[in-house]
Design a protein around this motif. Structure first.
Motif, PDB file in Angstrom:
ATOM      1  N   ARG A 198       9.352  -6.263  -0.163  1.00 48.42           N
ATOM      2  CA  ARG A 198      10.702  -6.607   0.040  1.00 48.42           C
ATOM      3  C   ARG A 198      10.831  -7.426   1.012  1.00 48.42           C
ATOM      4  O   ARG A 198      10.157  -7.406   2.306  1.00 48.42           O
ATOM      5  CB  ARG A 198      11.955  -5.605   0.282  1.00 48.42           C
ATOM      6  N   THR A 199      11.011  -8.740   1.049  1.00 55.12           N
ATOM      7  CA  THR A 199      11.243  -9.786   2.184  1.00 55.12           C
ATOM      8  C   THR A 199      12.515  -9.086   2.623  1.00 55.12           C
ATOM      9  O   THR A 199      12.990  -8.611   2.260  1.00 55.12           O
ATOM     10  CB  THR A 199      10.976 -11.181   1.663  1.00 55.12           C
ATOM     11  N   TRP A 200      12.596  -9.987   3.825  1.00 50.43           N
ATOM     12  CA  TRP A 200      13.478 -10.426   4.028  1.00 50.43           C
ATOM     13  C   TRP A 200      14.302 -11.971   5.319  1.00 50.43           C
ATOM     14  O   TRP A 200      12.595 -12.235   5.181  1.00 50.43           O
ATOM     15  CB  TRP A 200      14.053  -9.218   5.736  1.00 50.43           C
ATOM     16  N   PRO A 223      16.569 -11.796   0.257  1.00 51.39           N
ATOM     17  CA  PRO A 223      15.599 -10.811   0.033  1.00 51.39           C
ATOM     18  C   PRO A 223      15.134 -10.728  -0.679  1.00 51.39           C
ATOM     19  O   PRO A 223      16.020 -10.713  -1.800  1.00 51.39           O
ATOM     20  CB  PRO A 223      16.412  -9.684   0.820  1.00 51.39           C
ATOM     21  N   THR A 224      13.645 -10.646  -1.587  1.00 47.95           N
ATOM     22  CA  THR A 224      12.890 -10.488  -2.641  1.00 47.95           C
ATOM     23  C   THR A 224      12.097  -9.178  -2.815  1.00 47.95           C
ATOM     24  O   THR A 224      11.368  -9.135  -1.830  1.00 47.95           O
ATOM     25  CB  THR A 224      12.939 -11.812  -2.881  1.00 47.95           C
ATOM     26  N   TYR A 261       7.652 -12.378   7.580  1.00 51.03           N
ATOM     27  CA  TYR A 261       8.793 -11.832   6.544  1.00 51.03           C
ATOM     28  C   TYR A 261       8.190 -11.002   5.128  1.00 51.03           C
ATOM     29  O   TYR A 261       9.252 -11.512   4.323  1.00 51.03           O
ATOM     30  CB  TYR A 261       8.670 -13.081   5.622  1.00 51.03           C
ATOM     31  N   ILE A 262       7.755 -10.083   5.265  1.00 54.78           N
ATOM     32  CA  ILE A 262       7.566  -9.295   4.654  1.00 54.78           C
ATOM     33  C   ILE A 262       7.920  -7.708   6.005  1.00 54.78           C
ATOM     34  O   ILE A 262       7.510  -7.766   6.961  1.00 54.78           O
ATOM     35  CB  ILE A 262       5.907  -9.041   3.896  1.00 54.78           C
ATOM     36  N   LEU A 268       0.193  -4.818   6.325  1.00 56.63           N
ATOM     37  CA  LEU A 268       0.718  -3.848   5.258  1.00 56.63           C
ATOM     38  C   LEU A 268      -0.754  -2.556   5.508  1.00 56.63           C
ATOM     39  O   LEU A 268      -1.647  -2.934   4.578  1.00 56.63           O
ATOM     40  CB  LEU A 268       1.100  -4.583   3.846  1.00 56.63           C
ATOM     41  N   GLU A 269       0.081  -1.506   5.362  1.00 56.78           N
ATOM     42  CA  GLU A 269      -0.299  -0.601   4.396  1.00 56.78           C
ATOM     43  C   GLU A 269      -1.383   0.018   3.410  1.00 56.78           C
ATOM     44  O   GLU A 269       0.031  -0.741   2.248  1.00 56.78           O
ATOM     45  CB  GLU A 269       0.597   0.874   5.283  1.00 56.78           C
ATOM     46  N   ASN A 270      -2.046   0.001   3.206  1.00 52.10           N
ATOM     47  CA  ASN A 270      -3.009   0.682   1.914  1.00 52.10           C
ATOM     48  C   ASN A 270      -2.535  -0.222   1.387  1.00 52.10           C
ATOM     49  O   ASN A 270      -3.473  -0.577   0.016  1.00 52.10           O
ATOM     50  CB  ASN A 270      -1.558   1.688   0.753  1.00 52.10           C
TER      51      ASN A 270
END
Length: 276
Positions: A198-200, A223-224, A261-262, A268-270
């Motif tokens: 999800r973004t912010w 947020p998306t 913005y994530i 990012l994990e994985n």
């Protein structure tokens, strides 16, 4: 097709199943129902839910259908359109409000809560089609959009009926591919696969390449929920007090966004590293 400058968009429509633009529409079936085989059960239910609103003679109203829950709501005045003067007194839908309602009725879940752009770029996508593909690959329940990648201002459900603008009711309309048609998306209401984040922030642009100088593709209004395919180290970006050189590729947008913005770790994990 009249254009509006507001957030919600311009028109509302469920489009009849025509294989060609209106020049060959004389013999077309304008019934508000599924007019071709091949659609999923959920897509057929969405067409049925929207057609029920047509049969009920529901108003097109600017901003309608965007309440806390799916369903008809009173509209708003669009300052650019005198015909919307009475929309606050009219219970109904605008284009994305009707799409939201139809798929909520079809799936039992509010999976398309948003305006036209958010609905087209949904992570609940089973397939996407460009304007160059025309109508041939489309099935009942697919969502057609008009505008540009940055500003998709009109959305419609393929195969059914539609509406015009404030002051009118929902009604049948022809498919018009020569009025800024951008493409279509097929909805998959099942579990979302892939790496979901999800973004912010607001007004965060996705880019054609992992660079701040690259062409803009689409801006998240808020947020998306997004689906990330992979990530890579590229241009270093400093924004909102953070610095990061990681960018993620979003397959639903065919675009990149800085990991700043994530929501999550800087890397990012994985999520795998992009090989392109």
């Amino acid at each position: 097709m009249l254009r509006r400058s507001g957030l919600i968009g311009t028109l509302i429509a469920l489009l009849v199943c025509l294989l060609w633009p209106p020049v060959s529409a004389a013999a077309a079936d304008s019934s508000c129902r599924v007019l071709a085989p091949g659609a999923s059960a959920a897509a057929e239910r969405a067409v049925g839910a929207a057609c029920a609103q047509v049969a009920a003679d529901v108003w097109y109203t600017w901003g309608g259908g965007h309440g806390p829950q799916p369903g008809a709501t009173y509209g708003q005045v669009d300052p650019t359109d005198p015909a919307s003067e009475h929309d606050p007194e009219r219970l109904g839908f605008d284009c994305s409000g009707l799409v939201r309602h139809a798929y909520a009725e079809a799936t039992g879940s509010d999976i398309l809560n948003g305006v036209a752009g958010a609905q087209y770029y949904t992570h609940h996508a089973a397939g996407r089609f460009t304007a160059a593909d025309g109508l041939a690959p489309l099935l009942p329940g697919d969502l057609l959009v008009w505008g540009t990648s940055q500003d998709l201002h009109h959305i419609a459900i393929y195969l059914g009926a539609g509406a015009r603008q404030s002051g009118t009711k929902l009604m049948v309309s022809d498919v018009r591919l020569n009025s800024g048609y951008y493409g279509a998306v097929r909805i998959d209401p099942g579990p979302v696969t892939g790496h979901v984040f999800r973004t912010w922030g607001t007004g965060v642009w996705t880019k054609a390449q992992p660079s701040t100088a690259a062409a803009r593709v689409y801006a998240f209004p808020g947020p998306t929920t997004i689906r990330v395919e992979c990530q890579k180290h590229a241009e270093k970006v400093t924004s909102d007090g953070y610095t990061n050189d990681a960018w993620s590729y979003l397959p639903d947008y065919k675009a990149w966004v800085t990991n700043i913005y994530i929501q999550g770790a800087a890397w990012l994990e994985n999520v795998p590293t992009c090989t392109f």
